[in-house]
Design a protein around this motif. Sequence first.
Motif, PDB file in Angstrom:
ATOM      1  N   THR A  16       1.660   7.230  -0.373  1.00 14.24           N
ATOM      2  CA  THR A  16       0.697   7.183   0.758  1.00 14.24           C
ATOM      3  C   THR A  16       1.471   7.313   1.936  1.00 14.24           C
ATOM      4  O   THR A  16       0.896   7.045   3.062  1.00 14.24           O
ATOM      5  N   LYS A  17       2.765   6.689   2.408  1.00 16.72           N
ATOM      6  CA  LYS A  17       3.298   6.250   3.372  1.00 16.72           C
ATOM      7  C   LYS A  17       4.823   6.369   3.165  1.00 16.72           C
ATOM      8  O   LYS A  17       5.280   6.310   1.975  1.00 16.72           O
ATOM      9  N   ASN A  18       5.824   6.334   4.268  1.00 14.73           N
ATOM     10  CA  ASN A  18       7.043   6.537   4.112  1.00 14.73           C
ATOM     11  C   ASN A  18       7.659   5.269   3.516  1.00 14.73           C
ATOM     12  O   ASN A  18       6.977   4.152   3.614  1.00 14.73           O
ATOM     13  N   LEU A  19       8.653   5.346   2.652  1.00 18.73           N
ATOM     14  CA  LEU A  19       9.095   4.389   1.841  1.00 18.73           C
ATOM     15  C   LEU A  19      10.336   3.573   2.621  1.00 18.73           C
ATOM     16  O   LEU A  19      11.167   4.312   3.147  1.00 18.73           O
ATOM     17  N   GLY A  28       0.779  -1.234  -0.048  1.00 17.31           N
ATOM     18  CA  GLY A  28      -0.057  -0.051  -0.056  1.00 17.31           C
ATOM     19  C   GLY A  28       0.690   1.384   0.143  1.00 17.31           C
ATOM     20  O   GLY A  28       0.431   2.344   0.590  1.00 17.31           O
ATOM     21  N   TYR A  29       1.781   1.449  -0.772  1.00 20.99           N
ATOM     22  CA  TYR A  29       2.880   2.464  -0.852  1.00 20.99           C
ATOM     23  C   TYR A  29       2.042   3.622  -1.622  1.00 20.99           C
ATOM     24  O   TYR A  29       2.393   4.821  -1.634  1.00 20.99           O
ATOM     25  N   PHE A  30       1.312   3.241  -2.503  1.00 23.17           N
ATOM     26  CA  PHE A  30       0.949   4.102  -3.671  1.00 23.17           C
ATOM     27  C   PHE A  30      -0.732   4.212  -3.793  1.00 23.17           C
ATOM     28  O   PHE A  30      -1.465   3.502  -3.439  1.00 23.17           O
ATOM     29  N   ILE A  31      -1.090   5.543  -4.051  1.00 30.96           N
ATOM     30  CA  ILE A  31      -2.558   5.549  -4.554  1.00 30.96           C
ATOM     31  C   ILE A  31      -2.680   6.323  -6.078  1.00 30.96           C
ATOM     32  O   ILE A  31      -1.732   7.054  -6.336  1.00 30.96           O
TER      33      ILE A  31
END
Length: 193
Positions: free
Chosen positions: A52-55, A38-41
């Motif tokens: 969407t959040k820290n990598l 869920g890193y991307f939107i």
Amino acid sequence: YHPAPLPEKSPIDTFVVEIVALYKLPVNYSISSGDERGYFIIHPSNGIVRTTKNLELEDFPVNFKVRATDSSNAAIFNEVEVKVEVIDENNFPPVFPSSLLEERLPEHSPATQIVQLKAQDNDTGRNGFLTYGILNGHRLKFRINETTGILYSTAPFDYEEEPTEYQVVVYAEDDGIPEKKRGYCTVVIKITD
């Protein structure tokens, strides 16, 4: 799509890439697979992908699929793969075990090895790759092997004719991205009679 790599410390909501589907009717964009963490939107109407959040560096590269679907008929769609990479940032400067060393060198010694300096850098890859150098003006009397960190005298010293103490400031520099970082150590060399 293979957008420019993202810095490890990219803030949330960083622009990644814009996906464009050529179609005569409006389409809805969605991430269909591959982004399990869920890193991307993706914006459903303009195709812009953001974080969407820290990598977390160890999770990358991430390959995910974006689907463009006909807004009036879900059976009509196409997919494209997006590969996102992350650049490991240079987090740590090199550190010497001690910032001050004292060494003795007998006068009339031929050019000789004085001490091997070893710095540590907690970064990996090129961010942790170190080269050594001498910062101050004693380059004519001392030299350092830029790879091994071994400090040498370049000629014999005469206790009666020259200073009996030299302060040589040595640095270790990493090959970091986006900027190089340095650590320092002062070596006091006392010429003995």
